[in-house]
Enzyme design. Structure first.
Site, PDB file in Angstrom:
ATOM      1  N   ARG A 100      42.691  31.726  26.462  1.00 28.61           N
ATOM      2  CA  ARG A 100      41.229  32.130  26.892  1.00 28.61           C
ATOM      3  C   ARG A 100      40.734  33.154  25.865  1.00 28.61           C
ATOM      4  O   ARG A 100      41.354  34.293  25.964  1.00 28.61           O
ATOM      5  CB  ARG A 100      41.017  32.345  28.265  1.00 28.61           C
ATOM      6  CG  ARG A 100      39.753  32.789  28.744  1.00 28.61           C
ATOM      7  CD  ARG A 100      39.415  32.792  30.226  1.00 28.61           C
ATOM      8  NE  ARG A 100      38.459  33.460  30.661  1.00 28.61           N
ATOM      9  CZ  ARG A 100      38.340  34.909  31.347  1.00 28.61           C
ATOM     10  NH1 ARG A 100      39.430  35.401  31.343  1.00 28.61           N
ATOM     11  NH2 ARG A 100      37.049  35.173  31.689  1.00 28.61           N
ATOM     12  N   ARG A 157      24.383  44.349  36.012  1.00 25.47           N
ATOM     13  CA  ARG A 157      25.350  45.404  36.194  1.00 25.47           C
ATOM     14  C   ARG A 157      24.428  46.823  36.413  1.00 25.47           C
ATOM     15  O   ARG A 157      23.385  46.775  36.025  1.00 25.47           O
ATOM     16  CB  ARG A 157      26.241  45.567  35.053  1.00 25.47           C
ATOM     17  CG  ARG A 157      27.301  44.569  34.750  1.00 25.47           C
ATOM     18  CD  ARG A 157      28.127  44.668  33.650  1.00 25.47           C
ATOM     19  NE  ARG A 157      28.785  43.630  33.291  1.00 25.47           N
ATOM     20  CZ  ARG A 157      30.044  43.713  33.879  1.00 25.47           C
ATOM     21  NH1 ARG A 157      30.524  44.771  34.660  1.00 25.47           N
ATOM     22  NH2 ARG A 157      30.847  42.268  33.849  1.00 25.47           N
ATOM     23  N   LYS A 175      31.444  27.550  35.424  1.00 26.54           N
ATOM     24  CA  LYS A 175      32.252  28.361  36.466  1.00 26.54           C
ATOM     25  C   LYS A 175      31.652  28.317  37.661  1.00 26.54           C
ATOM     26  O   LYS A 175      30.299  28.703  37.647  1.00 26.54           O
ATOM     27  CB  LYS A 175      32.407  29.737  35.749  1.00 26.54           C
ATOM     28  CG  LYS A 175      33.154  29.878  34.382  1.00 26.54           C
ATOM     29  CD  LYS A 175      33.058  31.135  33.547  1.00 26.54           C
ATOM     30  CE  LYS A 175      33.746  32.528  34.195  1.00 26.54           C
ATOM     31  NZ  LYS A 175      33.376  33.651  33.503  1.00 26.54           N
ATOM     32  N   THR A 203      41.300  33.475  38.764  1.00 21.22           N
ATOM     33  CA  THR A 203      41.181  34.995  39.389  1.00 21.22           C
ATOM     34  C   THR A 203      42.418  35.308  40.364  1.00 21.22           C
ATOM     35  O   THR A 203      42.639  34.706  41.333  1.00 21.22           O
ATOM     36  CB  THR A 203      39.827  35.059  40.107  1.00 21.22           C
ATOM     37  OG1 THR A 203      38.719  34.298  39.514  1.00 21.22           O
ATOM     38  CG2 THR A 203      39.368  36.392  40.186  1.00 21.22           C
TER      39      THR A 203
END
Ligand code: G6P
Length: 483
Positions: free
Chosen positions: A34, A75, A221, A282
């Protein structure tokens, strides 16, 4: 020797960039590398991709490349002192107008202008994957006024989520659009779309991929609360994708950790039902970032995903930035093999009670029924162009290996992600023997994968190289002359 069926995705990063470590990762058994487009330059990604392909070829292995788009992760901006410490009960503000590099203990800038519009009084905001939690007390035209519920350190550019989801940032940013082009240039095998809200986001990604001439299979995702709000939303997203990733980081923050396991199981089940590949991701071996051995809880987490029949399990920081990348792959491989020995990993109810919609699907599933019920069968050969026939086969639980015999580089790499599927480069049009069946079985014999007396299932169509053309299945007895 039993071969591991569950595939391992390893994220590359500073800990795994050197040719030496990368080679060890490949030898330890990674199936997919990845590349995280949130970090690094196009040149760095290209160099890494080249190295993976070179080293895999050197060892006769097939390792797919997965590019992961950064997506619209929302963010906060930066602090004057890089980091502040917040305590329960303190007041704090997020401002869309405050200077981006001048956050203080009272206020920080934010690059998402719709934040004020999307949030209301009473909403809970989770910073840094939920390490710091705040509640919105009041809103103005350009600021959210909050109270700290759970304090802790907060540093530059940490992510922000809302409990329950619903922040409306579109899935593909300008950087993502540029990276879709980069992925096409690099001939990536898979491309992961971050934070898709629904099928329309995946459709847009697919259009952009096509326009840039790429062939990567698209991975959705699953990491927003909206995506798992109900079956309709989830299934819509799954159907619009080629593969899905249970992206537990942001998903867990948005829906809460208590819901996570149930949703994970549902995503895996639904993805397989719609004939899609599924990756579980994860923190699977999180403690191995700094320890050479996983915790029992991590072992159990990986095994649980394997028992639910995920196609692949993924390493993030463990292989990208940890101290023990190779050990993490080895530990994961070992745990997968153990879970695959459990009867539930091997027995299938074969979609009993379902109707099939396609001829090739019916043949693929008939092959699996036979493989699982006729103990003499030691291997399945799927002649395939795009990887579709072995994909359908590998949706069924089984202990019989599925060999994807395929001529193109793309398919040879792509099928590396499918559970229980292994690549064999093969072009039926070039089979030198008197029959394709004989040539295919000889290939397995040559590799020591079957022996005289074994039975092998082979599927194919009437003509060579026709995607969707599979219409027949043969049962071949190894050692007899085959036509
Ligand atoms: C190979 C076989 C064909 C078959 C095709 C199926 O090319 O030679 O006879 O039609 O695979 O490909 P698919 O991409 O649908 O699995």
């Amino acid at each position: 020797m039993t071969v591991r069926r569950t595939k391992i995705v390893a994220t590359l990063g500073p800990a795994s960039n050197s040719p030496e470590v990368l080679e060890q990762l490949i030898l330890a058994g990674i199936d997919v590398a990845r590349l995280n487009f949130s970090h690094g330059t196009p040149e760095e990604h290209k160099a890494r991709a080249r190295l993976v392909r070179e080293l895999a070829a050197k060892h006769g292995r097939f390792v797919a490349l997965l590019g992961d788009l950064q997506g619209p992760k929302i963010r906060i901006a930066k602090f004057i002192d890089k980091r502040i410490e917040l305590h329960e009960g303190e007041r704090f503000r997020f401002s869309v107008t405050h200077p981006r590099d001048a956050g203080t203990r009272e206020v920080v800038g934010i690059d998402y202008p719709d934040l004020v519009k999307d949030c209301g009084v009473g909403d809970e905001l989770l910073l840094d994957d939920g390490r710091v939690v705040m509640r919105v007390e009041a809103t103005t035209a350009d600021e959210l006024h909050c109270v700290v519920l759970i304090g802790g350190p907060l540093s530059d550019n940490k992510g922000i989520n809302r409990r329950g989801g619903g922040l409306t940032a579109p899935a593909l940013t300008a950087k993502d659009k540029a990276d879709i082009k980069l992925a096409a240039e690099m001939d990536l095998d898979y491309l992961a779309v971050s934070f898709p809200r629904d099928a329309a986001d995946m459709d847009l990604a697919r259009r952009l991929r096509d326009e840039s001439g790429g062939s990567a299979w698209l991975v959705a995702k699953i990491e927003r609360a909206e995506a798992v709000a109900d079956d309709e939303a989830l299934d819509g997203l799954i159907r619009a994708s080629d593969a899905v990733m249970v992206a537990r980081g942001d998903l867990g923050v948005e829906i809460g950790d208590a819901e996570l396991v149930g949703i994970q199981k549902k995503i895996i089940l639904h993805a397989r039902r719609y004939n899609k590949v599924v990756i579980t991701a994860t923190q699977m071996m999180e403690s191995m970032i700094s320890s050479p051995m996983p915790t029992r809880a991590e072992v159990s987490d990986v095994a649980n995903a394997v028992l639910d029949y995920t196609d692949a399990v993924m390493l993030s920081a463990e292989s990208a930035a940890g101290a023990y990348p190779v050990e993490a792959v080895k530990a994961m491989a070992r745990v997968c093999l153990g879970a695959e020995r459990q009867p539930t990993s091997q027995k299938s109810s074969h979609r009993l009670g379902h109707t099939f919609s396609r001829c090739d699907e019916s043949i693929a599933l008939a092959a699996m029924f036979t493989a699982n019920h006729f103990p003499g069968v030691k291997a399945i050969i799927a002649l395939t162009e795009s990887g579709f026939t072995p994909l359908i086969m590998s949706r069924i639980r089984s202990a019989v290996p599925i060999y994807a015999f395929c001529p193109s580089r793309e398919t040879q790499a792509r099928v590396a992600m499918f559970r229980g599927v292994y690549t064999v480069p093969f072009d039926p049009a070039e089979a030198r023997s008197e029959s394709v069946s004989q040539a295919a079985v000889d290939e397995l014999l040559k590799r020591g994968l079957v022996e005289t007396g074994d039975w092998v299932i082979l599927t194919k169509g009437d003509s060579y190289h026709t995607i969707g053309g599979t219409n027949s299945m043969k049962l071949l007895h190894v050692g007899e002359a085959l036509v």
